[in-house]
Design an enzyme around this catalytic site. Structure first.
Site, PDB file in Angstrom:
ATOM      1  N   HIS A 155     -80.019 -39.952  -7.774  1.00  0.00           N
ATOM      2  CA  HIS A 155     -80.459 -40.230  -9.140  1.00  0.00           C
ATOM      3  C   HIS A 155     -80.789 -38.916  -9.824  1.00  0.00           C
ATOM      4  CE1 HIS A 155     -82.586 -42.044 -12.492  1.00  0.00           C
ATOM      5  NE2 HIS A 155     -81.986 -43.162 -12.158  1.00  0.00           N
ATOM      6  N   ASP A 163     -79.439 -49.705  -7.695  1.00  0.00           N
ATOM      7  CA  ASP A 163     -78.186 -50.444  -7.500  1.00  0.00           C
ATOM      8  C   ASP A 163     -77.856 -50.713  -6.039  1.00  0.00           C
ATOM      9  OD1 ASP A 163     -77.497 -50.647 -10.214  1.00  0.00           O
ATOM     10  OD2 ASP A 163     -76.887 -48.557 -10.221  1.00  0.00           O
TER      11      ASP A 163
HETATM   12  N1  CMC Z   1     -73.181 -39.309  -2.573  1.00  0.00           N
HETATM   13  C1  CMC Z   1     -72.887 -38.064  -2.120  1.00  0.00           C
HETATM   14  N2  CMC Z   1     -73.327 -36.931  -2.703  1.00  0.00           N
HETATM   15  C2  CMC Z   1     -74.087 -37.057  -3.803  1.00  0.00           C
HETATM   16  C3  CMC Z   1     -74.434 -38.306  -4.329  1.00  0.00           C
HETATM   17  C4  CMC Z   1     -73.956 -39.460  -3.672  1.00  0.00           C
HETATM   18  N3  CMC Z   1     -74.251 -40.676  -4.138  1.00  0.00           N
HETATM   19  N4  CMC Z   1     -75.191 -38.131  -5.432  1.00  0.00           N
HETATM   20  C5  CMC Z   1     -75.320 -36.815  -5.603  1.00  0.00           C
HETATM   21  N5  CMC Z   1     -74.664 -36.160  -4.613  1.00  0.00           N
HETATM   22  C6  CMC Z   1     -74.624 -34.711  -4.388  1.00  0.00           C
HETATM   23  C7  CMC Z   1     -73.739 -34.002  -5.411  1.00  0.00           C
HETATM   24  O1  CMC Z   1     -72.408 -33.926  -4.947  1.00  0.00           O
HETATM   25  C8  CMC Z   1     -74.415 -32.674  -5.523  1.00  0.00           C
HETATM   26  O2  CMC Z   1     -74.093 -31.926  -4.377  1.00  0.00           O
HETATM   27  P1  CMC Z   1     -73.977 -30.296  -4.468  1.00  0.00           P
HETATM   28  O3  CMC Z   1     -75.341 -29.839  -4.867  1.00  0.00           O
HETATM   29  O4  CMC Z   1     -73.561 -29.883  -3.096  1.00  0.00           O
HETATM   30  O5  CMC Z   1     -72.939 -30.021  -5.495  1.00  0.00           O
HETATM   31  C9  CMC Z   1     -75.908 -33.007  -5.417  1.00  0.00           C
HETATM   32  O6  CMC Z   1     -75.958 -34.217  -4.640  1.00  0.00           O
HETATM   33  C10 CMC Z   1     -76.580 -33.235  -6.755  1.00  0.00           C
HETATM   34  O7  CMC Z   1     -75.854 -34.254  -7.432  1.00  0.00           O
HETATM   35  P2  CMC Z   1     -75.499 -34.267  -8.975  1.00  0.00           P
HETATM   36  O8  CMC Z   1     -74.168 -34.898  -9.191  1.00  0.00           O
HETATM   37  O9  CMC Z   1     -75.732 -32.916  -9.568  1.00  0.00           O
HETATM   38  O10 CMC Z   1     -76.610 -35.226  -9.495  1.00  0.00           O
HETATM   39  P3  CMC Z   1     -76.629 -35.869 -10.907  1.00  0.00           P
HETATM   40  O11 CMC Z   1     -78.041 -35.908 -11.296  1.00  0.00           O
HETATM   41  O12 CMC Z   1     -75.696 -35.212 -11.845  1.00  0.00           O
HETATM   42  O13 CMC Z   1     -76.041 -37.337 -10.647  1.00  0.00           O
HETATM   43  C11 CMC Z   1     -75.905 -39.599 -10.043  1.00  0.00           C
HETATM   44  C12 CMC Z   1     -76.829 -38.445 -10.445  1.00  0.00           C
HETATM   45  C13 CMC Z   1     -76.713 -40.881 -10.030  1.00  0.00           C
HETATM   46  C14 CMC Z   1     -74.770 -39.745 -11.094  1.00  0.00           C
HETATM   47  C15 CMC Z   1     -75.313 -39.302  -8.641  1.00  0.00           C
HETATM   48  O14 CMC Z   1     -76.357 -39.235  -7.692  1.00  0.00           O
HETATM   49  C16 CMC Z   1     -74.277 -40.332  -8.214  1.00  0.00           C
HETATM   50  O15 CMC Z   1     -73.107 -40.202  -8.555  1.00  0.00           O
HETATM   51  N6  CMC Z   1     -74.691 -41.400  -7.456  1.00  0.00           N
HETATM   52  C17 CMC Z   1     -73.789 -42.465  -7.104  1.00  0.00           C
HETATM   53  C18 CMC Z   1     -73.628 -43.404  -8.277  1.00  0.00           C
HETATM   54  C19 CMC Z   1     -74.859 -44.266  -8.492  1.00  0.00           C
HETATM   55  O16 CMC Z   1     -75.407 -44.834  -7.562  1.00  0.00           O
HETATM   56  N7  CMC Z   1     -75.266 -44.384  -9.775  1.00  0.00           N
HETATM   57  C20 CMC Z   1     -76.393 -45.242 -10.148  1.00  0.00           C
HETATM   58  C21 CMC Z   1     -77.561 -44.435 -10.665  1.00  0.00           C
HETATM   59  S1  CMC Z   1     -79.058 -45.427 -10.753  1.00  0.00           S
HETATM   60  C22 CMC Z   1     -78.746 -46.593 -11.964  1.00  0.00           C
HETATM   61  C23 CMC Z   1     -78.549 -46.011 -13.313  1.00  0.00           C
HETATM   62  O17 CMC Z   1     -79.471 -45.388 -13.841  1.00  0.00           O
HETATM   63  O18 CMC Z   1     -77.466 -46.199 -13.860  1.00  0.00           O
END
Ligand code: CMC
Length: 431
Positions: free
Chosen positions: A308, A365
């Site tokens: 998140h 989720d």
């Molecule tokens: N699985 C594997 N790696 C992950 C995941 C995941 N679910 N989420 C983040 N990472 C890694 C990402 O690759 C990055 O790694 P590195 O630092 O080596 O590059 C690190 O963790 C930080 O991630 P980020 O993409 O910079 O984080 P963000 O804040 O931009 O994204 C997120 C947040 C929710 C989009 C992401 O965690 C994600 O894609 N999760 C899966 C989708 C999901 O469950 N979404 C629902 C969110 S909660 C409900 C809502 O509010 O909609």
């Protein structure tokens, strides 16, 4: 940059600039950079807005480090235990928990506006059977505004009525979208039913037989709506505020929120989680292959329902949903292999350095889909359920933008990285 006496000092090109520091009621601090460009010629760059406060808001507080979520100051755990979705909608939109008379009035208004204009049926008929219910939902919310021209007159309507109409009708539109996508006859709402029971009735009753309402199921779905009701400046809510800032009407602004919510990184994740669990189940794997793929950036996979932007701790909603999931399955005397897979995946991920170091925990989720599956809600409706739940938050944020006398149209800037000035080349001279 240094901070002193509620002012930060920025030193740039030998000059010093004073930036006011704003402090929120929970101690969160921000540099006010609204005069920065005028004073220095610079803007700030913040890809993905991870460090950008886009507004001052009184609706929802999140402390992602410790896993706190409060609506209008009230902890989500207390609301989940003691309140209902409709009461929480009142809390978010009107700014306070309703007294009995207010709750009665709110419920009466929700009931009064539950029916769609009969001509809306023709719009549903235009969609192919394969249409995704999220596409129908956003289109039909926009279409609904055509039937209420008064919405197009700014400040011409009583906001409570406008808000109740949207909150009530989003549920009717959602159920009609599902019935349409399955080729089933539309079921009209029943005024004697409360909000969530009425939604289940419109989803699952047949013209010749009423759906049998199970109070445990009604309560579980109501809880899902309640837990999704607001979450400060997430992608869809920020979108609603953005559209609202142009003085677009409430229906248009909320339809934009539905579109933003649809993506798998946001609301679409609940559908993606179930697809992932199903895939693991079918492969007969214990999930370790999926976890390995999620850690490999080249695979393009992520562990859906994990991570998140704000929470660097267990999402408090996920804790509540996980327990509700166990409770509901026990009460329905059912087991679900996907729940076992989800729990195992969580265990594996939470002891894996990749997830631990990045502070990736289950989010809202991760378990919600298993409850919805137990209720009989089909996969393609999962994100629609999220949208119904999020509607009070969108409405409250829309209202905040509209009632702020200092609100200006939202208009970020950019750093241009494209070609510098180029001449126009006539078509015959282009290579
Ligand atoms: N699985 C594997 N790696 C992950 C995941 C995941 N679910 N989420 C983040 N990472 C890694 C990402 O690759 C990055 O790694 P590195 O630092 O080596 O590059 C690190 O963790 C930080 O991630 P980020 O993409 O910079 O984080 P963000 O804040 O931009 O994204 C997120 C947040 C929710 C989009 C992401 O965690 C994600 O894609 N999760 C899966 C989708 C999901 O469950 N979404 C629902 C969110 S909660 C409900 C809502 O509010 O909609």
């Amino acid at each position: 940059m240094s901070s002193q006496n509620n002012n930060a000092e920025l030193k740039l090109d030998g000059k010093s600039y004073s930036l006011p520091v704003i402090e929120g009621t929970e101690g969160e601090r921000a540099f006010d950079i609204s005069a920065l460009r005028a004073q220095t010629g610079h803007i700030t760059m913040d890809d993905g807005y991870g460090n950008t406060g886009s507004c001052l808001s009184k609706i929802t507080f999140i402390d992602g480090e410790t896993g706190i979520l409060r609506y209008r100051g009230i902890p989500i755990e207390e609301l989940a235990e003691k309140s209902t979705f409709v009461e929480v909608a009142h809390l978010l939109i009107m700014g306070r928990l309703p007294i009995r008379a207010e709750l009665r009035r709110f419920s009466v208004v929700l009931t009064r506006y539950e029916m769609l204009h009969e001509d809306m049926k023709f719009h549903f008929e235009g969609f192919p059977a394969t249409a995704h219910p999220m596409a129908m939902l956003s289109s039909m919310i926009n279409a609904a505004s055509c039937f209420y021209p008064e919405l197009l007159e700014p400040e011409s309507d009583d906001f409570e009525i406008e808000a109740a109409r949207l909150l009530s009708q989003v549920r009717t539109i959602a159920a009609f979208s599902y019935r349409k996508s399955r080729g089933l006859p539309i079921i009209y709402p029943k005024p004697s039913y409360k909000y969530t029971a009425n939604f289940l009735h419109m989803m699952f009753s047949e013209p010749y037989q009423d759906y049998e309402l199970n109070p445990e199921v009604v309560r579980a779905l109501d809880l899902i709506f309640l837990l999704h009701a607001d979450h400060e400046q997430n992608c869809s809510t920020a979108t609603v505020r953005m559209v609202a800032s142009s003085k677009a009407n409430l229906f248009a602004s909320s339809a934009a929120g539905v579109c933003a919510l649809w993506g798998p990184l946001h609301g679409g994740a609940n559908q993606a989680v179930l697809e992932m669990l199903n895939e693991i189940h079918k492969a007969g794997d214990d999930g370790s292959r999926f976890v390995a793929a999620a850690k490999d950036k080249k695979s393009g996979k992520r562990l859906m329902g994990f991570g998140h932007r704000i929470y660097r701790n267990y999402d408090p909603r996920a804790k509540i949903i996980k327990k509700a999931c166990d409770d509901l399955l026990a009460k329905l005397k059912r087991s679900d292999p996907l729940l076992d897979i989800a729990k195992h995946l969580e265990q594996v991920a939470l002891s894996d350095p990749y997830f631990v170091e990045r502070k990736l925990y289950p989010n809202v989720d991760f378990y919600s889909g298993i409850i919805m599956r137990a209720i009989g809600i089909p996969l393609e409706m999962f994100t629609v359920i999220f949208a119904i739940g999020r509607m009070p938050g969108w409405i409250a944020n829309y209202r905040e933008v509209n009632e702020d006398p200092n609100s200006r149209i939202y208009r970020p800037r950019q750093i241009y990285m494209g070609a510098t000035q180029n001449p126009y080349v006539p078509i015959d001279e282009r290579s």
